[in-house]
Design a protein around this motif. Structure first.
Motif, PDB file in Angstrom:
ATOM      1  N   UNK A  52      14.800   1.311   0.429  1.00 27.12           N
ATOM      2  CA  UNK A  52      14.861   2.395  -0.575  1.00 27.12           C
ATOM      3  C   UNK A  52      13.605   2.401  -1.432  1.00 27.12           C
ATOM      4  N   UNK A  53      13.161   1.205  -1.829  1.00 27.47           N
ATOM      5  CA  UNK A  53      11.947   1.127  -2.664  1.00 27.47           C
ATOM      6  C   UNK A  53      10.756   1.696  -1.896  1.00 27.47           C
ATOM      7  N   UNK A  54      10.657   1.351  -0.619  1.00 28.37           N
ATOM      8  CA  UNK A  54       9.536   1.859   0.190  1.00 28.37           C
ATOM      9  C   UNK A  54       9.600   3.383   0.260  1.00 28.37           C
ATOM     10  N   UNK A  55      10.816   3.913   0.418  1.00 26.26           N
ATOM     11  CA  UNK A  55      10.939   5.379   0.491  1.00 26.26           C
ATOM     12  C   UNK A  55      10.507   6.044  -0.811  1.00 26.26           C
ATOM     13  N   UNK A  56      10.851   5.431  -1.934  1.00 24.50           N
ATOM     14  CA  UNK A  56      10.452   6.003  -3.234  1.00 24.50           C
ATOM     15  C   UNK A  56       8.922   5.962  -3.377  1.00 24.50           C
ATOM     16  N   UNK A  57       8.332   4.846  -2.985  1.00 23.90           N
ATOM     17  CA  UNK A  57       6.872   4.693  -3.134  1.00 23.90           C
ATOM     18  C   UNK A  57       6.137   5.612  -2.153  1.00 23.90           C
ATOM     19  N   UNK A  58       6.729   5.776  -0.972  1.00 28.85           N
ATOM     20  CA  UNK A  58       6.126   6.589   0.090  1.00 28.85           C
ATOM     21  C   UNK A  58       6.223   8.097  -0.209  1.00 28.85           C
ATOM     22  N   UNK A  59       7.255   8.489  -0.937  1.00 34.19           N
ATOM     23  CA  UNK A  59       7.522   9.896  -1.249  1.00 34.19           C
ATOM     24  C   UNK A  59       6.272  10.580  -1.838  1.00 34.19           C
ATOM     25  N   UNK A  60       5.913  11.774  -1.341  1.00 30.06           N
ATOM     26  CA  UNK A  60       4.750  12.481  -1.898  1.00 30.06           C
ATOM     27  C   UNK A  60       4.857  12.691  -3.411  1.00 30.06           C
ATOM     28  N   UNK A  61       6.085  12.833  -3.928  1.00 33.93           N
ATOM     29  CA  UNK A  61       6.246  12.957  -5.384  1.00 33.93           C
ATOM     30  C   UNK A  61       6.321  11.594  -6.073  1.00 33.93           C
ATOM     31  N   UNK A  62       6.343  10.523  -5.263  1.00 29.50           N
ATOM     32  CA  UNK A  62       6.301   9.167  -5.826  1.00 29.50           C
ATOM     33  C   UNK A  62       4.838   8.732  -5.833  1.00 29.50           C
ATOM     34  N   UNK A  63       4.564   7.547  -5.245  1.00 26.64           N
ATOM     35  CA  UNK A  63       3.157   7.123  -5.205  1.00 26.64           C
ATOM     36  C   UNK A  63       2.434   7.608  -3.949  1.00 26.64           C
ATOM     37  N   UNK A  64       3.182   8.263  -3.064  1.00 28.26           N
ATOM     38  CA  UNK A  64       2.570   8.897  -1.894  1.00 28.26           C
ATOM     39  C   UNK A  64       1.752   7.926  -1.037  1.00 28.26           C
ATOM     40  N   UNK A  65       2.263   6.711  -0.876  1.00 26.23           N
ATOM     41  CA  UNK A  65       1.562   5.728  -0.035  1.00 26.23           C
ATOM     42  C   UNK A  65       2.035   5.866   1.408  1.00 26.23           C
ATOM     43  N   UNK A  66       1.100   5.928   2.338  1.00 27.60           N
ATOM     44  CA  UNK A  66       1.444   6.063   3.753  1.00 27.60           C
ATOM     45  C   UNK A  66       2.258   4.867   4.242  1.00 27.60           C
ATOM     46  N   UNK A  67       3.153   5.110   5.200  1.00 28.28           N
ATOM     47  CA  UNK A  67       4.045   4.042   5.680  1.00 28.28           C
ATOM     48  C   UNK A  67       3.256   2.839   6.177  1.00 28.28           C
ATOM     49  N   UNK A  68       2.103   3.091   6.775  1.00 29.17           N
ATOM     50  CA  UNK A  68       1.323   1.976   7.329  1.00 29.17           C
ATOM     51  C   UNK A  68       0.702   1.093   6.255  1.00 29.17           C
ATOM     52  N   UNK A  69       0.821   1.508   5.011  1.00 26.06           N
ATOM     53  CA  UNK A  69       0.294   0.692   3.902  1.00 26.06           C
ATOM     54  C   UNK A  69       1.281  -0.374   3.454  1.00 26.06           C
ATOM     55  N   UNK A  70       2.459  -0.407   4.098  1.00 25.19           N
ATOM     56  CA  UNK A  70       3.480  -1.386   3.703  1.00 25.19           C
ATOM     57  C   UNK A  70       3.588  -2.478   4.760  1.00 25.19           C
TER      58      UNK A  70
END
Ligand code: SF4
Length: 331
Positions: free
Chosen positions: A162-180
């Protein structure tokens, strides 16, 4: 996030405004978020405060910093920012308060287990670092997230994802999945589940020993998850994702750093998508770091036998900020 629950019956644009304030503008007080009506600002300030109680320690070279976050219940967690010269800003996050697995080389393991962290408390660790970077007058923000802080992420799977999804969300921190990257001692159920996730998240295995006999001495949970089970799960993950898997190997003096272990490790590294990452150990009471020469010899042996190998530079040693070895020494 708590503010989303509070705003859930409001029009979508309200939630967007709130997310803009939290993740982009990095507001630390709802009263400053003037895009929201005063009544909402007051309610949010009372029920979903943006205040994060923390103390930050920076190393002299400013290449790493550690934050000690004090939770509402008084428990403390740590998170580390590693500032690479090339501009990457990697954050090592904690997923649990303490850890139940008690790995012998790990300071967190000695603390015992208190509880899992919620997705919000995981996301807050990134918020701390982005606010910190903003306060330094730079427009740099966190670029990479590794789950290698306190706790075993796959023992808190749902909240971590869930945390990854929030951070990944364009309205969140918009970090690409490969950055995790998620680093596990080898909880096979978690490895299998990760392979089925839509997001392409990197997997790292904290290996640290090439035989069950030695690994069990260092990582007690190896009894439940021996090497053959871990490698079976990793291979299933590879079939599904075709993504490279990193095997973390702490170099501990006189314990796992001889050519005998290097030979055993070569036998395990039989897939072209396997990569070994050698990490110089942050000394603790019981164990010492391998010498430079030993690390080089070990590395060369792996290389000369066709194993892909990298070595992680020791960041943040002076502030006790080694990922995976966090200890709350700042207390
Ligand atoms: S190394 Fe990781 S899994 Fe092992 S005790 Fe430390 S935090 Fe837990």
């Amino acid at each position: 996030m708590r503010f989303e629950e509070i705003l859930k019956d409001e029009p979508a644009y309200r939630i967007k405004q709130a997310k803009q304030a939290v993740f982009k503008d990095l507001a630390d007080n709802w009263q400053t978020v003037t895009t929201l009506p005063l009544a909402w600002r007051e309610k949010l300030e009372k029920e979903a405060s943006l205040k994060i109680n923390c103390e930050i320690f920076e190393d002299k070279k400013q290449s790493a910093a550690k934050a000690l976050i004090i939770l509402e219940d008084g428990n403390k967690i740590e998170t580390v920012l590693i500032r690479h010269a090339a501009g990457r800003q990697t954050v090592c996050v904690s997923s649990q308060v303490g850890c139940p697995l008690g790995c012998k080389f790990c300071a967190t393991g000695k603390l015992g287990f208190k509880r899992n962290l919620s997705a919000q408390k995981i996301v807050n660790q990134l918020i701390v670092w982005n606010r910190f970077l903003k306060s330094q007058g730079t427009d740099k923000r966190v670029t990479n997230v590794v789950f290698m802080g306190m706790g075993e992420p796959f023992l808190n799977y749902e909240q971590v994802i869930s945390a990854i999804q929030i951070i990944h969300d364009p309205d969140g921190f918009n970090l690409g999945a490969r950055r995790f990257s998620i680093s596990t001692v080898g909880i096979t159920e978690g490895i299998e589940k990760l392979g089925k996730e839509k997001l392409q998240i990197n997997l790292a295995i904290s290996l640290h020993a090439p035989t069950d006999a030695l690994r069990q001495k260092l990582i007690p949970i190896n009894k439940k998850y021996p090497l053959h089970k871990i490698f079976r799960a990793v291979d299933n993950y590879l079939v599904k994702t075709k993504r490279r898997v990193m095997f973390e190997y702490l170099m501990i003096k006189g314990v796992n750093d001889s050519l005998k272990e290097a030979r055993e490790l070569v036998k395990l590294m039989r897939h072209s998508l396997y990569l070994v990452n050698l990490i110089v150990y942050n000394p603790t009471q019981n164990f010492q770091a391998s010498t430079r020469t030993t690390v080089q010899r070990f590395k060369e042996y792996l290389k000369s036998h066709g194993v892909a190998v990298t070595e992680r530079y020791r960041f943040g040693r002076e502030i006790e900020a080694a990922c995976g070895q966090l200890a709350l020494k700042a207390n």
